[in-house]
Design an enzyme around this catalytic site. Structure first.
Site, PDB file in Angstrom:
ATOM      1  N   LYS A 130       0.871  -1.186   0.000  1.00 34.49           N
ATOM      2  CA  LYS A 130       0.000   0.000   0.000  1.00 34.49           C
ATOM      3  C   LYS A 130       0.903   1.230   0.000  1.00 34.49           C
ATOM      4  O   LYS A 130       1.963   1.214   0.638  1.00 34.49           O
ATOM      5  CB  LYS A 130      -0.860  -0.050   1.262  1.00 34.49           C
ATOM      6  CG  LYS A 130      -1.956   1.000   1.372  1.00 34.49           C
ATOM      7  CD  LYS A 130      -2.724   0.795   2.682  1.00 34.49           C
ATOM      8  CE  LYS A 130      -3.929   1.695   2.829  1.00 34.49           C
ATOM      9  NZ  LYS A 130      -4.636   1.437   4.118  1.00 34.49           N
ATOM     10  N   SER A 144      -9.494   1.199   3.211  1.00 34.49           N
ATOM     11  CA  SER A 144      -8.593   2.005   2.417  1.00 34.49           C
ATOM     12  C   SER A 144      -7.528   1.198   1.674  1.00 34.49           C
ATOM     13  O   SER A 144      -6.935   1.720   0.744  1.00 34.49           O
ATOM     14  CB  SER A 144      -7.911   3.048   3.306  1.00 34.49           C
ATOM     15  OG  SER A 144      -7.084   2.432   4.266  1.00 34.49           O
ATOM     16  N   SER A 193      -9.488  -1.230   7.396  1.00 37.59           N
ATOM     17  CA  SER A 193      -8.919  -0.919   6.079  1.00 37.59           C
ATOM     18  C   SER A 193      -8.208  -2.065   5.376  1.00 37.59           C
ATOM     19  O   SER A 193      -7.972  -1.985   4.171  1.00 37.59           O
ATOM     20  CB  SER A 193      -7.969   0.280   6.198  1.00 37.59           C
ATOM     21  OG  SER A 193      -8.710   1.482   6.230  1.00 37.59           O
TER      22      SER A 193
END
Lengths: 559, 559
Positions: free
Chosen positions: A132, A216, A240
């Protein structure tokens, strides 16, 4: 619309796309999401050779079995994943940084090393790994979706750290032989369940590109769902990792705080230490989660990241079945009482609960302290700085917040919570954790084993994958933050997909609350058709070994 | 002077004294501190039988060896310590709660249980244990030195919790067979190095009653020094276990946060989670520290206190010497650069460093990131709520803060730090921890073993026991908070006593700073004569096993 920041965002977006070699570009025009909703499996396979399909559809454990022994070269494996990640990005907008050249060079170095007869460099030798875009990789930028972070180090110019630092976890997996090759998309601020920012735009759900991939860590989830990466690292402060894992039919682990090193990764409100963000693996198999955690712990991260606790991988805990032959008991969590899970999620829950019973284990109802109180508590922690950090970083380029961020943080910072009230919140948090622990312990009297419930089976999202910015913020319905608040490990595993022919609207349903009525009214099986549904298994704090082992068992059962 | 609060304080003080049975009262008039400075050893022994002396001068491990086997009855042991604690209190004001009757009844119950042949109830069977007055014991009040907490539960009236709850650690040690019998004095607020409050007044240093016993766990230290308790529990947020342990010739452990359960103990600013308070054992031997930690961990406190980390007692770590036969290396910390330790402390340091070398191990200089920065950071955390909590609790009775508390917190609350700045402080803290860890790791290249330094040898206080409220706040000289800031385990062990004939004033000393000049000028060997000097050994976070084992080795060496 501010010309400056939107131009900078566009330039960055095009630079990233430009890093895809021409030979890996899809023929134009690309099919629209409407005309080609599902781009997984056979759709994406058409652009790959059989050999590439074979490699990229092998899980991380299968890959290292081959790369460590030289059966497959790291170069071939990394190149195949670079190719497939490039396709995945063109189809779903899942990446934010591409560094295939750097990765392939590293793979060649690993192959050369193996050829000398020295053996593999570590348990992850030659394994492609994605991150990420909160993690710093040397040679590569980190924007975290902020336009104002382009050409800076976390928003600051001229630090000499730009493209020149490595987060601790990145350093450790590289020591173990893994090869980072791309970084994945995320909502700017990281505080949203919808993966969208001004640079990349939306990451689409690969199973139904009219829907969000969640967030996310949504870029990571979409990438892995398309087998553009065998193993990635996301972060989870309120769901997330789990929310997008459930929406993309992959496995994801939210570990306890302090189990894996987060040091040196970018973050929003990085000093918020009440309900803190954690990092964890996302992958195409449960055993791949184990691989990452076990391998990382072999590096003794507690000697490098002061927040990591000295708990090595405990092999004796990493088994699903009790050695005394007793049955397992799962706590079945059905509803927050505010919003009831929609038909496909209810079906998944009932199906897995039945499966547990069929396999000879027990399921009891889970009636813990309110998960809505946990959600409220987490949100209060996330906003304790008055949004100062987030609005500062948005303000660097003057970019407006995305919909969900504005919903939580408004369009400008407000007064931060005073220190004494921050500490009051910490106390409220501690009290909640104790209540939860007491409840969990009390279930010992309800189980056949005499042990408290072994793990909790819970929805991740009460709704299946949905439209991008629906009127309701589906990321805030309270089925994930309680795990962060009690700081337990939670593993998501795939269960089913929405089927419009089965998961029909229940016209007789009586809503629990106004919000519930809205959620049930908005549900449209036609829209969500094909969207994956995953569930989570939650264990005791720091017992990552055990929840992963249980997830491995569920994967077998569900295969 | 407010008649109401001073009368309430006086009433409480007299009630506590009234709980001492007449047969255990010392003949009046008591000798003045001037006429009888030292009340340890032979002085206090004159009021005890040989049998009582034998029992009370046995350490906790020796006691449980006898009480668990029935060689000594719990009743006799507990009664002997009650007697000696009563004497200790009359001589030094070290107690705040007395509950001898309740303890002796419990001891009788334990004896009856052992007589049935069921064996001891646990590893602490029949062991008397004292607690700093932050811990709740059923049947007993907790005031934490606040007049406004008398007849309340932590300042709140009518909660039904008054005298009716038990802190988690108290519960656990009772399950293990220990017998709480008194609670010890502390400064109100717990945020002072001088043990004084309006209820009890000063706790005197038993080695020289004109001097302070240190603080904040000063009552505990004085009590144990006089062998009025074999094992006690204190708390440490910036040195509060270690400072009084060093001043009273006893052993004390400041464990890492999350190793032992603090749940359900009273505290100041209990939500302050940046540099949090921890609880730990204080005792007459190093192996007694081990006994308490090992026994408590056998209760799996992580299943009862959500802040406790699942790390059992690791026997394999609990050894002082490396199994590979390499030498140990100690980092010798000499000065903060602001204040140099006074002659008796320097002598203790040099003596122990020489001893290490004589025993065949190595000593290298320890030059870490500034300990003054650590001290500044800790003080900022302690004051982040603007003193709201402390002034609220002082205000309950309208009592004025003691000198050292006023020095830190003023006479009224100020504006709390805003949430965003609280989080900035957390970040500064994390950065400091990482710098420290990197420095520690870097010492691997300086040691003969190739390992980083095994433990740090450091002063605890740069000054020996001193006058009660001297002009300088000696508790803030920066030799203890760094251990809290890096969250390491620290063990204090006794080394020597101030000797006015050896530890003379060095007229040639050139002060480093103005403060240093003041400290050295204030030093008077005549005044501090007889005051104990201890040092601390600091290990890696969560390696309590190892630092305790090293302290056991030092105890043997120094015997």
């Amino acid at each position: 619309m501010n010309a400056t920041w939107s131009a900078r965002a566009k330039k960055k977006r095009e630079e990233v796309l430009g890093l895809i070699p021409p030979k890996w570009r899809l023929p134009r025009p690309l099919p629209s999401p409407e005309s080609q909703k599902d781009v997984t499996a056979d759709y994406i396979r058409q652009f790959l050779s059989e050999r590439e399909i074979d490699i990229t559809e092998t899980d991380a454990v299968g890959i290292v079995e081959r790369t460590r022994t030289g059966k497959w070269t790291a170069t071939e494996v990394v190149t195949a994943f670079c190719h497939r990640a490039a396709l995945a990005h063109q189809l779903t907008n899942c990446l934010l940084e591409i560094f295939f050249d750097q990765a392939i060079m590293e793979a060649e170095r690993l192959d050369a090393n193996l050829a000398t007869g020295k053996g593999p460099v570590g348990p992850l030798h030659g394994l492609p790994i994605s991150f990420k875009d909160q993690f710093h990789v040397r040679g590569v930028e980190t924007t975290m979706g902020y336009v104002g972070w382009i050409d800076t180090f976390e928003g600051v110019k001229g630090t000499r750290k730009e493209r020149n630092v490595e987060s601790e976890l990145v350093r450790e997996v590289c020591m173990l032989g893994a090869v980072p090759f791309c970084k994945s998309n995320l909502p700017h601020t990281v505080m949203s369940g919808v993966t969208w920012n001004h640079i990349t735009g939306h990451t689409l759900n690969p199973f139904n590109r009219l829907l969000t991939c969640g967030g996310s860590s949504g870029g990571e989830a979409a990438l892995i769902a398309l087998r553009g990466s065998p193993l990635g690292v996301g972060t989870d402060i309120g769901g997330s990792i789990r929310y997008p894992s459930a929406f993309n039919e992959i496995y994801g682990l939210r570990p306890s705080y302090g189990r894996l090193p987060y040091l040196g990764a970018a973050n929003s409100m990085p000093g918020q230490n009440i309900v803190p963000s954690v990092c964890g693996p996302m992958a195409t198999s449960a055993r791949a989660l184990r691989l990452l955690v076990e391998a990382t712990l072999s590096q003794e991260p507690w000697l490098h990241d002061p927040a990591v606790v000295e708990i090595p991988w405990r092999r004796e805990l990493a088994t699903s079945l009790p050695s005394d032959g007793t049955r397992l008991t799962f706590g079945l969590y059905k509803t927050t009482g505010e919003v009831t899970p929609l038909p496909p999620v209810q079906r998944a829950l009932a199906f897995v609960a039945d499966l547990i019973r069929k396999k000879g284990h027990d399921v009891i109802e889970w009636n813990p302290p309110s998960h809505l109180e946990a959600t409220a508590l987490a949100l209060e922690a996330f906003k304790a700085d008055g949004g100062v950090d987030i609005h500062y970083n948005l303000g660097l380029a003057g970019e407006p917040p995305q919909d969900r961020v504005e919903g939580n943080y408004g369009i400008r910072a407000t007064t931060p919570k005073p220190g004494n009230e921050v500490f009051d919140l910490v106390l409220r948090h501690k009290r909640y954790q104790k209540q939860y622990m007491d409840y969990w312990n009390s279930t010992a009297k309800l189980t056949s084993s005499g042990r408290p419930v072994d793990a909790i089976l819970s929805p991740v999202s009460p709704v299946p994958p949905h439209l991008f910015f629906a009127t309701t913020d589906y990321g805030k319905l309270g089925y994930t933050p309680w795990v962060n608040v009690i700081d337990s490990p939670g593993v998501v595993f795939p269960v089913t997909r929405v089927d419009k022919n089965i998961d029909k609207v229940d016209e007789t349903y009586q809503p629990l609350t106004e919000l519930d009525g809205k959620i049930w009214e908005e549900y449209d099986p036609e829209v969500s058709h094909g969207g994956p549904v995953g569930l989570q298994l939650v264990g005791r704090r720091f017992q990552e070994e055990k929840v992963i082992a249980l997830a491995e068992m569920f994967q077998e059962w569900l295969a």
